[in-house]
Structures are given as structure tokens and as C-alpha cells.
Design an enzyme around this catalytic site. Structure first.
Site, mmCIF file in Angstrom:
data_model
loop_
_atom_site.group_PDB
_atom_site.id
_atom_site.type_symbol
_atom_site.label_atom_id
_atom_site.label_comp_id
_atom_site.label_asym_id
_atom_site.label_seq_id
_atom_site.Cartn_x
_atom_site.Cartn_y
_atom_site.Cartn_z
ATOM 1 N N LEU A 242 31.884 -4.143 -32.498
ATOM 2 C CA LEU A 242 32.768 -2.989 -32.677
ATOM 3 C C LEU A 242 33.824 -3.065 -31.573
ATOM 4 O O LEU A 242 33.645 -2.517 -30.490
ATOM 5 C CB LEU A 242 31.930 -1.706 -32.593
ATOM 6 C CG LEU A 242 32.524 -0.437 -33.172
ATOM 7 C CD1 LEU A 242 33.006 -0.635 -34.608
ATOM 8 C CD2 LEU A 242 31.508 0.692 -33.122
ATOM 9 N N HIS A 243 34.934 -3.742 -31.877
ATOM 10 C CA HIS A 243 35.890 -4.119 -30.828
ATOM 11 C C HIS A 243 36.643 -2.925 -30.210
ATOM 12 O O HIS A 243 36.532 -2.635 -29.025
ATOM 13 C CB HIS A 243 36.931 -5.094 -31.393
ATOM 14 C CG HIS A 243 36.354 -6.308 -32.036
ATOM 15 N ND1 HIS A 243 35.886 -7.377 -31.312
ATOM 16 C CD2 HIS A 243 36.188 -6.644 -33.337
ATOM 17 C CE1 HIS A 243 35.444 -8.319 -32.130
ATOM 18 N NE2 HIS A 243 35.620 -7.899 -33.368
ATOM 19 N N ASP A 244 37.470 -2.282 -31.019
ATOM 20 C CA ASP A 244 38.468 -1.359 -30.469
ATOM 21 C C ASP A 244 37.912 -0.099 -29.787
ATOM 22 O O ASP A 244 38.527 0.395 -28.824
ATOM 23 C CB ASP A 244 39.465 -0.942 -31.565
ATOM 24 C CG ASP A 244 40.326 -2.114 -32.018
ATOM 25 O OD1 ASP A 244 40.372 -3.130 -31.299
ATOM 26 O OD2 ASP A 244 40.937 -2.013 -33.094
#
Ligand SMILES: [Ca+2]
Length: 313
Positions: A242-244
Site C-alpha cells: 500500500l504505497h501512497d
């Protein structure tokens, strides 16, 4: 402490959506001045639509959303429908937005906002290619020393690349823009793949979103499920990264992250390694540090924070 004033520059994207929802759920920590959209995961028409879908999902139709640059500075747009689906926000079935897009160009909104606020009080949070930010810096260099901090998702060192063997997607799409931003002198904090690949949506974490039972909780579970399909095939991991949301979580709980203040340069010339973040993790170059480059995250703390905050919407 009063909430931090921020602009989120974004290309939603399921993980962008979660990052925006976390900000909107955290008014005591974050004052969202506006969302500026850029072409990235999908073309601009879709990112600027998706940003408004997310605001309406959160019950915040008053948020100002601006459309920005529709292509990188010096090359053709590369998109990532193979990851995010055709709409960029595949997974949940969400209604088209009714809230309007603002008339002003995102780049002019960024410039005006930095000029209108006291110096050092506005933080920029880029979650996509850095085209809008670099364009604003080129057009109005006077705003650069007014930036409190740039907290961005992009790049990689130990994890190297996810769109090419050596480049992370956001930086690869517009390396020229990234180069301008990293050389700008503004304080930069980077959430690279080294961090985000440790923020995995395991089945248990996905179930925790779904158990919220709210439209937001269920939509986030569906979005991260969609993401999961692609990433499981690709990485065979315990869940999709879950990058951002690492960016907005950092503004709320910086203690969840650790990293090093180092020099980071962007490869803009080589066809082979275009968009590589040449991060001097071992401090061997002698070049001046220009970024706080994160390397680790307390993933359990991160998902606990995220789930608790999303429950408020
Ligand atoms: Ca993004």
C-alpha cells in the site's frame, strides 16, 4: 500543534485513494488545502475524476480538486492500467462524481497557495509523477524556499524498481520532473519501495477494513483486493503493498518510519536505467544530502492507524 496545511498531488490510483481518505479522516493533524491531479496511473481525465469520487466517498464534496499536467515534461505518458484497472480505481463500484473540478490549473493553484500562505507553512505531498510540482517550481522559483516540506512516494534503493528493473513508476514516468524537484533545495522526505513493500495488505488487514462495515471501509477493502490480484501474481507476497498512504501516515505519525538523510539523484540520460533514484544510502559519493530517504516502517502500527482513522469516515 495546529494541523499541517498540505496539498496532495495525486494520480488516483487505489493507493492514492486510501492516502486521501486517511488525510480527510484526520482533521486534527492535516488541513487539506486542495487536491491537484496529474497524469500517471491513468490519464488526467480519469485521475481528476477519481479524486472527486474519493472525496464524495468520504462525504467531503467541499474539497477543491484541480486538474494539472496531462503529460510528462519531456516524454510520452506511461500509464499503469495493468496494475490499477481501466478506470484507475477498479474494485468498488462507485458513482460518478457530481462535485465540480475547479477552473484554475493545478500548477497555478500550487503557486498561489505557496505565495498566499506564510513561508514554511505549506507541505506538498506528491503521490504520482512529479510533473505538476516541477512545472510550478520552473514557472515560479520564488515558491521553492516557501515550501515547508515535500513528502513524496517514489523511488527505491534496495528494492530497485517496479516498472523497469531499476525504476519505480512515479519517478520513471517523469524523470525530468523528478530531477528538478530533487535538485530544488526544498526539504524532501521520500517514501520509496523499500518502505512501501513492507506495508503489505495481508488478508487479515484487508478483513479489518471490511469489518468497519462502512461504505469507506468496504470500498477500501475492495480496492486493496483488486490491487492484490496483480501484486500476488507479480511478487507472490503475503499481500499487496500500500504505497501512497505511507505519505499521509508520516504526517500523522512520523515515528512509524525511519530512514537516512542522504543524497538522491535521478537518472535522466540512460535508456537502461532511466528514472532510477541513485540513492547514496552508504554515503560513498561525497555529494551533499538532499533528502530524508526512508528505509523502514512499523507496518502493524501503520495499519492500526489507518483502520482506526478510516472508521471515522
Ligand atoms: Ca499514486
Amino acid at each position: 500543534m495546529p494541523p499541517r496545511k498540505i496539498i496532495i498531488d495525486t494520480d488516483p490510483g487505489q493507493d492514492d485513494a486510501v492516502a486521501i481518505l486517511l488525510a480527510l479522516a484526520s482533521p486534527e493533524d492535516i488541513e487539506l488545502l486542495g487536491l491537484t491531479c496529474v497524469a500517471g496511473n491513468v490519464p488526467l481525465a480519469l485521475t481528476s475524476k477519481n479524486a472527486r469520487i474519493v472525496c464524495e466517498l468520504a462525504g467531503k464534496p467541499h474539497v477543491r480538486v484541480f486538474a494539472g499536467c496531462d503529460r510528462p515534461l519531456g516524454r510520452d505518458l506511461v500509464t499503469a492500467e495493468h496494475v490499477h484497472g481501466k478506470t484507475g480505481l477498479d474494485g468498488p463500484d462507485l458513482p460518478d462524481p457530481t462535485m465540480p473540478l475547479q477552473d484554475q490549473h493545478a500548477v497555478d493553484f500550487i503557486i498561489d497557495t505557496l505565495r498566499d500562505h506564510p513561508s514554511g507553512t505549506v507541505t506538498l505531498c506528491p503521490l504520482g509523477p512529479l510533473t505538476n510540482i516541477a512545472t510550478a517550481f520552473e514557472k515560479a522559483p520564488d515558491i521553492i524556499p516557501r515550501v515547508q516540506e515535500i513528502v513524496l512516494m517514489g523511488g527505491a534503493y534496495f528494492e530497485v524498481g517496479n516498472i523497469t528493473p531499476t525504476a519505480e513508476f512515479n519517478i520513471y514516468v517523469d524523470p525530468q520532473a523528478a530531477d528538478i524537484v530533487f535538485k530544488s533545495g526544498a526539504p524532501i522526505t521520500v517514501m520509496p519501495l523499500d518502505v512501501t513493500h513492507k506495508a503489505l495488505v495481508t488478508p487479515e488487514r484487508n478483513a479489518a477494513f471490511r469489518r468497519l462495515g462502512t461504505p469507506v471501509g468496504i470500498a477500501v477493502a475492495q480496492m486493496t483486493d483488486f490491487f492484490e490480484r496483480f501484486d500476488k501474481e507479480k511478487y507472490g507476497s503475503a499481500g499487496a503493498p500500500l504505497h501512497d498512504p505511507c505519505v499521509t501516515a508520516y504526517l500523522i505519525r512520523p515515528d512509524l518510519f525511519s530512514g537516512r538523510v542522504i543524497n538522491v539523484e535521478i537518472e535522466t540520460g540512460s535508456d537502461l536505467t532511466l528514472g532510477m533514484t541513485v540513492a547514496d544510502w552508504w554515503r560513498v559519493s561525497g555529494r551533499d544530502p538532499n533528502a530524508l530517504f526512508m528505509g523502514n516502517i512499523d507496518a502493524d502500527g501503520f495499519f492500526t492507524l489507518l483502520t482506526e482513522r478510516l472508521a471515522r469516515l
